[in-house]
Scaffold this motif. Sequence first.
Motif, short mmCIF file in Angstrom:
data_model
loop_
_atom_site.label_atom_id
_atom_site.label_comp_id
_atom_site.label_asym_id
_atom_site.label_seq_id
_atom_site.Cartn_x
_atom_site.Cartn_y
_atom_site.Cartn_z
N UNK A 142 63.30 21.28 -27.46
CA UNK A 142 62.07 20.77 -26.85
C UNK A 142 62.46 19.62 -25.94
N UNK A 143 61.79 19.52 -24.81
CA UNK A 143 62.07 18.44 -23.87
C UNK A 143 60.76 17.76 -23.48
N UNK A 195 56.60 6.37 -16.83
CA UNK A 195 56.37 4.96 -17.15
C UNK A 195 55.97 4.75 -18.60
N UNK A 196 56.53 5.59 -19.50
CA UNK A 196 56.33 5.48 -20.96
C UNK A 196 54.91 5.80 -21.40
N UNK A 197 54.14 6.45 -20.58
CA UNK A 197 52.75 6.73 -20.93
C UNK A 197 52.67 8.01 -21.75
N UNK A 198 52.43 7.87 -23.04
CA UNK A 198 52.42 9.03 -23.93
C UNK A 198 51.23 9.94 -23.67
N UNK A 199 50.11 9.38 -23.17
CA UNK A 199 48.92 10.21 -22.99
C UNK A 199 49.05 11.19 -21.83
N UNK A 200 50.01 10.98 -20.93
CA UNK A 200 50.22 11.92 -19.83
C UNK A 200 51.56 12.66 -19.97
N UNK A 201 52.23 12.50 -21.12
CA UNK A 201 53.53 13.14 -21.32
C UNK A 201 53.39 14.66 -21.35
N UNK A 202 54.45 15.35 -20.95
CA UNK A 202 54.49 16.81 -20.94
C UNK A 202 55.62 17.28 -21.85
N UNK A 203 55.29 18.14 -22.82
CA UNK A 203 56.28 18.69 -23.74
C UNK A 203 56.66 20.09 -23.28
N UNK A 204 57.93 20.27 -22.92
CA UNK A 204 58.44 21.56 -22.47
C UNK A 204 58.99 22.33 -23.67
#
Length: 422
Positions: free
Chosen positions: A202-203, A208-217
């Motif tokens: 998983x990637x 900018x360290x914002x977890x709410x906009x993070x994307x999990x590949x």
Amino acid sequence: MSRIALCICIALFFSAGGYAQTTPYTDQVFQPGIKTVELYNTKKAQSFPLIELNSREQLLLGFDDLQGGSRNFYYTVEHCDENWTPTNISPAEYLQSFTEDQIRDYNYSSSTIQKYTHYEIRFPNDNIGLKISGNYILKVYEDGDKSKMVLTRRFYVAEPKVSTIAEVVPPSDNTLRETDQKVNFEINYGSLRVQNPNYDIRALIMQNRRSETAILNTQPASIRGNTLVYNDLSTNNFQGLNEFRHFDTRSLKLNSDRISHIYRDTANTVVLLIDPTNNQPNYSFYYDNDGKFFPGNQDGGSDPRIDADYAHMYFTLATTRSDNDGSAYIVGQFNNYQLSDASKLTYDPTDHHYHIQLFLKQGVYDYEYVWVPKGSQKLDNTAFGGSHYETENEYEILVYYHPSGARWTELVGFRGLNTTNR
């Protein structure tokens, strides 16, 4: 099952942390008097909170207690999966030495109007050591009682087993090329045993360290030998947004470029210049710190940890949007980008502006305003700043490994990326 056996099972369940979190851990402060929480690799102030397993690297946690005096704070850490839910393993499997430790390093503020006590720990240390890689949550609590939680903070322990290359490119969609940034990357897992790349690797990408906009590949676009390629035309697009707004209160005697007035009496009060809506069609560069904040004091102090003062900061946002349309919030790493009553601006119909007052330590702060339309849960990050491909941003790529049958998720790769190094 006998009553004695049942009690033993319950005790083992609780000691292993089985009673704990059923929802993902987040960065939280549970007591209003706890301020200016910092967690970073000691190599560089405000750096990404990641260390390499079995290295000499340490993390530094610092925070202020406005209650003053001294309190009995303790801390522990807990291993989590890539989604920040607790790993169902015993602390003995990921911790060495002890499972908790007391915070003994503290100092009282000096020559400040607002009195406080600054607490600090550096870890891993002789009392708290880490055995495996992965995501961890740091917990601080009072009197050794975990029901009296003070704060939680996420951090990362990596054991490099893969290599990662990455680049930021314009999106494939022509309608987004002026506003968005796309991250393409490749993971070479070498001799790592990967039976099913769609499940074992998983990637996660953060901006900018914002977890709410993070994307999990979860799946690569293609596979070339031992290399997983993530360059699908429709994935890993981020809004470029705009450069962060900022202010500098390292001096409470002289106005910086964003300060309108400073008042010093029984308390420090700082009034910032009015912030205009910034969503212009053309991008304009100005330097920022990608959402970070840096406590500091230039008024003759030598140690901002204890001689930087606090001030009531007054922000004003000029916009044509009214509170009938939605709600405005101020966010940055100083408040973990959290939308709450404490970060919500108040609309004043007399001047048609939004206002908020925050109590912050002296220093340099990045911040931005975001909008939540009425009746919607969808956050609009572009309402007051627009979005541009040219905006300078930092990206963090974290590579997780969880093969079939494994009992925990490892963090086997990390890559930091800045858009200026396209």
